[in-house]
Write a protein that holds these residues in place. Sequence first.
Motif, PDB file in Angstrom:
ATOM      1  N   ASP A  72      78.911 -35.847  29.776  1.00 52.21           N
ATOM      2  CA  ASP A  72      80.239 -35.705  30.374  1.00 52.21           C
ATOM      3  C   ASP A  72      81.157 -34.770  29.593  1.00 52.21           C
ATOM      4  O   ASP A  72      82.128 -34.267  30.136  1.00 52.21           O
ATOM      5  N   LYS A  92      80.772 -39.854  40.670  1.00 47.98           N
ATOM      6  CA  LYS A  92      80.913 -40.968  39.727  1.00 47.98           C
ATOM      7  C   LYS A  92      81.439 -40.472  38.373  1.00 47.98           C
ATOM      8  O   LYS A  92      82.275 -41.118  37.744  1.00 47.98           O
ATOM      9  N   HIS A  93      80.952 -39.321  37.936  1.00 50.10           N
ATOM     10  CA  HIS A  93      81.348 -38.785  36.635  1.00 50.10           C
ATOM     11  C   HIS A  93      82.624 -37.940  36.699  1.00 50.10           C
ATOM     12  O   HIS A  93      83.153 -37.569  35.654  1.00 50.10           O
ATOM     13  N   ASN A  94      83.055 -37.612  37.889  1.00 47.82           N
ATOM     14  CA  ASN A  94      84.268 -36.815  38.083  1.00 47.82           C
ATOM     15  C   ASN A  94      85.196 -37.544  39.048  1.00 47.82           C
ATOM     16  O   ASN A  94      85.405 -37.101  40.179  1.00 47.82           O
ATOM     17  N   THR A 137      73.954 -32.606  30.981  1.00 53.14           N
ATOM     18  CA  THR A 137      74.399 -33.716  31.817  1.00 53.14           C
ATOM     19  C   THR A 137      75.428 -34.594  31.120  1.00 53.14           C
ATOM     20  O   THR A 137      75.949 -35.509  31.732  1.00 53.14           O
ATOM     21  N   THR A 168      76.275 -38.883  41.986  1.00 53.11           N
ATOM     22  CA  THR A 168      76.355 -38.817  40.522  1.00 53.11           C
ATOM     23  C   THR A 168      77.543 -37.979  40.086  1.00 53.11           C
ATOM     24  O   THR A 168      78.295 -38.366  39.180  1.00 53.11           O
ATOM     25  N   GLN A 172      84.997 -29.187  37.098  1.00 55.99           N
ATOM     26  CA  GLN A 172      84.597 -30.065  36.003  1.00 55.99           C
ATOM     27  C   GLN A 172      85.642 -30.137  34.885  1.00 55.99           C
ATOM     28  O   GLN A 172      85.563 -30.984  34.002  1.00 55.99           O
ATOM     29  N   ARG A 203      87.453 -33.608  33.964  1.00 57.94           N
ATOM     30  CA  ARG A 203      86.580 -34.559  33.253  1.00 57.94           C
ATOM     31  C   ARG A 203      86.464 -34.187  31.777  1.00 57.94           C
ATOM     32  O   ARG A 203      86.630 -35.019  30.894  1.00 57.94           O
TER      33      ARG A 203
END
Length: 194
Positions: A65, A111-113, A63, A108, A145, A148
């Motif tokens: 980043d 938010k992270h990507n 999980t 989620t 992904q 990121r």
Amino acid sequence: MNKMRKHILPSLLLTIVFIALFCGVYPLLILGIAQLTPSKGEGVTIQRNGKIIGYENIGQKFTGDKYFWSRPSAVNYLSDYKDQNSGGSNKGPNNPDYLSATQGLIDTFMKHNPGINKADIPSDIVTASGSGLDPNISVQAAKVQVPRIARIRRIPEEKLNGLVEQYTEKPLLGLFGPEKINVLKLNIALNDLK
């Protein structure tokens, strides 16, 4: 008495034969076949410096980043893909709990990507695997992904896309199953990039 010998005794004999066959001979046969495999039926381990760091056929939770994320597990959200907890959630696609959990995973991920459109998120990165142990993601789930990870690790996206291509497993005989990527192997290779 004659009817008993005609029907019951053959039934009992057949039952005894099948018990011996399916509880003895068949398991020993499968064990013997497993001994012919490279891992002797113990599962294919992934080792690093002589230490087992994972199994090729059991997923692991990533999980952070700076790593490619794994596919969520329906039964292993709290136990980090322990192989004792295999199974699906048994929740249908209209179940409110399932929809809520999936929406949470989508939120989620977005938010992270940042910059990823909801429509561009591959379903396998936000829906749980049926077995709960799936070690693979789709090529699309890996590629979405890349921006990121490139930003965080300061690695050019082209280099990461090349890594994704290198670790893409093609369908069996070019026909059976989709292209897939083992997340653990990909993340090990990612850590090895200079």
